[in-house]
Design an enzyme around this catalytic site. Structure first.
Site, mmCIF file in Angstrom:
data_model
loop_
_atom_site.group_PDB
_atom_site.id
_atom_site.type_symbol
_atom_site.label_atom_id
_atom_site.label_comp_id
_atom_site.label_asym_id
_atom_site.label_seq_id
_atom_site.Cartn_x
_atom_site.Cartn_y
_atom_site.Cartn_z
ATOM 1 N N ASP A 260 0.983 -0.727 0.044
ATOM 2 C CA ASP A 260 0.354 -0.127 0.015
ATOM 3 C C ASP A 260 1.156 1.101 -0.095
ATOM 4 O OD1 ASP A 260 -2.746 0.791 0.508
ATOM 5 O OD2 ASP A 260 -2.015 1.862 2.914
ATOM 6 N N GLU B 199 14.595 -15.186 0.339
ATOM 7 C CA GLU B 199 15.445 -16.517 1.092
ATOM 8 C C GLU B 199 13.755 -17.457 0.972
ATOM 9 O OE1 GLU B 199 16.068 -15.152 4.832
ATOM 10 O OE2 GLU B 199 17.193 -12.811 4.384
#
Ligand code: NOJ
Length: 553
Positions: A216, A267
């Site tokens: 956002d 990751e």
């Protein structure tokens, strides 16, 4: 001469080609019957989304929130608001979506929190200059007694961007910054503690198994140093971004944050993705958000904002493919979301009523619904043939128009309140969905409750009615999505074709795509075999406000 547009596709990550369906949880499906949609409601309707043929869903915020801006005011980033259910409901929804091959993106709101967030409450109680205040943007006021706001910035929702606090002894205190509502204080992203907290929030949801985040206000998190005054031009866009050099939009400093998050997501397995909500003045600037190592996608708002005009549409498609392709990112495409007038109405708006104002009972120049729906269907038919990733907004697959007659007493958008009713705002695109024509609240729940009233004519748009009608908008979307998948249209390249100045025309392999944005039919010539028509017509002349996919023998 046909011009070939290459779509850079360095990898085969799912998000490069995905059709992502936006769920606005409070208006999708309501299992509890309280009139506000919820997570169990979504779970119960996943088969419908699977049948529609989307690749992923993005959920607008469902985290703990006082709901002053429909959940874009988060008080606890690691929990589900009771009106939407529980974390266990979320886990169940996620597992059920994954079981159907549907990926799940959640909304992350990092620009600001709710004023009820524990950090903001601590900041209010703490002294000026304290570490608690340093998580947000507190400043002394200007003027002799500090009773003028620190600068002249105007809030997206109307009024100023600063609200003054009251000291514990009752005297007036410092001011805090909020780009949006006063209940949405902005974080200070120069503060490492804020950065660390959001890394931890990202991990919280990644560990639960989400496939990515819609970020956002991704263009607003960093403000220009010194917070200099800025007066916007009169015609500024409502969510910002219409102008270069706005001190609270599109600052270079945001890119560091995305690079950090990109590494963090990498990751994890499964090509987790970030999609930025960045309202920026040009596509060239927007493409900076998706350079290698930054966000994976960003919304293509210039495309969404393009009027029903063939030259403009050809231009924005070309520029999008150039700009995003130039940095190795897919273009995204989007026509509707929870902040704009639904495109089945917007595309028939006249200059009297620009979309940023919303549409209400007293609006001038209300769009013609028949023309709007025809254009809406044609626009989607065109969009779903474009290479890249497309976003759909719940209800557009039913051809829902904007709800234009919501009585004032039901309105909830802060824009309506902050502008004293001058701008209707966004409630008209947020009305709960109709699922079955004969049921209470059209099957949104079983009790008939609905947080915004549903227009009576929506019975005709209910999913069960449209399922039974081969020519419905729902069945058009299903055909488009199935063909798109079958033909691999999300990847590959586009070859422009010439079908006259009123047309947008291109070829995807042996599939020809033409949309008629003019006022007279366009003859497509002989040997045409139609694959999809946005609305049924006979012969080979493409009517106005219509698009088609076809092959030539
Ligand atoms: C953009 C969201 O899409 C909108 O609904 C919200 O009001 C603002 N950001 C503030 O979070």
């Amino acid at each position: 001469m046909a011009q070939v547009e290459q779509f850079a596709a360095p990898g085969s990550e799912w998000w490069r080609t995905a059709v992502i369906y936006q769920i606005y949880p409070r208006s999708f499906a309501d299992a509890s019957g309280d009139g506000i949609g919820d997570l169990p409601g979504i779970t119960a309707r996943l088969d419908d989304l699977h049948a529609l043929g989307v690749d992923a869903i993005w959920l607008s915020p469902f985290m703990t929130s006082p709901q002053k801006d429909a959940g874009y005011d988060v008080a606890d980033y690691r929990d589900v608001d009771p009106i939407f259910g529980t974390l266990a409901d979320f886990d169940e929804m996620l597992a059920q979506a994954h079981a159907r091959g549907i990926r799940v993106i959640v909304d992350l709101v990092p620009n600001h929190s709710s004023d009820q967030h524990v950090w903001f409450q601590q900041a209010l109680k703490a002294a000026p200059g304290s570490p608690e205040r340093a998580r947000y943007i507190f400043r002394d006021g200007r003027g002799e007694n500090g009773d003028l706001p620190p600068n002249n910035w105007e809030s997206v929702f109307g009024g100023g961007q600063w609200t003054r606090t009251t000291n514990p002894d009752g005297t007036p205190g410092q001011w805090y910054l909020h780009i949006f509502d006063p209940t949405q204080p902005d974080f200070d992203w120069t503060n490492e503690e804020v950065r660390e907290e959001f890394r931890s929030i990202l991990r919280f949801w990644l560990d639960r198994g989400v496939d990515g985040f819609r970020v956002d206000v991704a263009h607003g998190m960093v403000k220009a140093e010194g917070l200099p005054d800025y007066t916007p031009p009169i015609e500024a866009d409502s969510m910002g971004g219409g102008e270069e050099n706005v001190p609270y939009w599109g600052q270079d400093g945001v890119h560091d944050i995305y690079r950090d998050w990109h590494k963090l997501l990498a990751e994890y397995d499964g090509d987790r993705a970030l999609c930025g909500e960045a309202w920026l003045p040009t596509l060239a600037k927007t493409a900076l958000w998706v350079r290698p190592g930054e966000m994976h996608q960003t919304f293509n708002f210039p495309y969404l904002m393009t009027a029903w005009d063939a030259e403009a549409l050809r231009g924005v498609i070309r520029d999008s493919l150039d700009a995003f392709g130039g940095v190795g990112a897919p273009s995204t495409w989007v026509l509707s979301n929870h902040d704009v007038v639904r495109h089945a109405s917007r595309l028939a708006l006249t200059a009297d009523n620009p979309q940023g104002e919303g549409i209400g009972p007293l609006s001038p120049g209300k769009p013609d619904q028949t023309i709007g729906l025809a254009r809406g269907r044609a626009a989607t038919t065109l969009m779903l043939a474009l290479p890249g990733s497309s976003y759909l907004y719940q209800g557009e697959e039913l051809g829902l128009p904007e709800a234009m007659e919501i009585p004032d007493e039901f309105r909830q958008d802060p824009t309506w309140f902050r502008t004293n009713g001058e701008r209707y705002g966004r409630d008209g695109c947020r009305v709960p969905l109709p699922w079955s024509a004969e049921a209470p609240a059209y099957g949104f729940n079983t009790t008939g409750a609905s947080w915004l009233p549903q227009p009576a004519e929506w019975a005709g748009f209910a999913r069960d009615v449209e399922e039974a009608d081969a020519e419905s908008t729902l069945n058009l979307y299903k055909r488009l999505l199935a063909e798109r998948r079958e033909r691999g249209l999300g990847g590959g390249s586009l070859v422009w074709e010439d079908a006259g100045s009123d047309a947008v025309a291109f070829r995807r392999g042996d599939l020809h795509v033409v949309a008629n944005l003019g006022e007279t039919p366009i003859e497509l010539g002989g040997n045409v075999s139609f694959v999809i028509q946005s609305q049924r017509f006979s012969g080979t002349a493409l009517p106005p406000n219509t698009a088609a996919w076809f092959t030539r023998a």
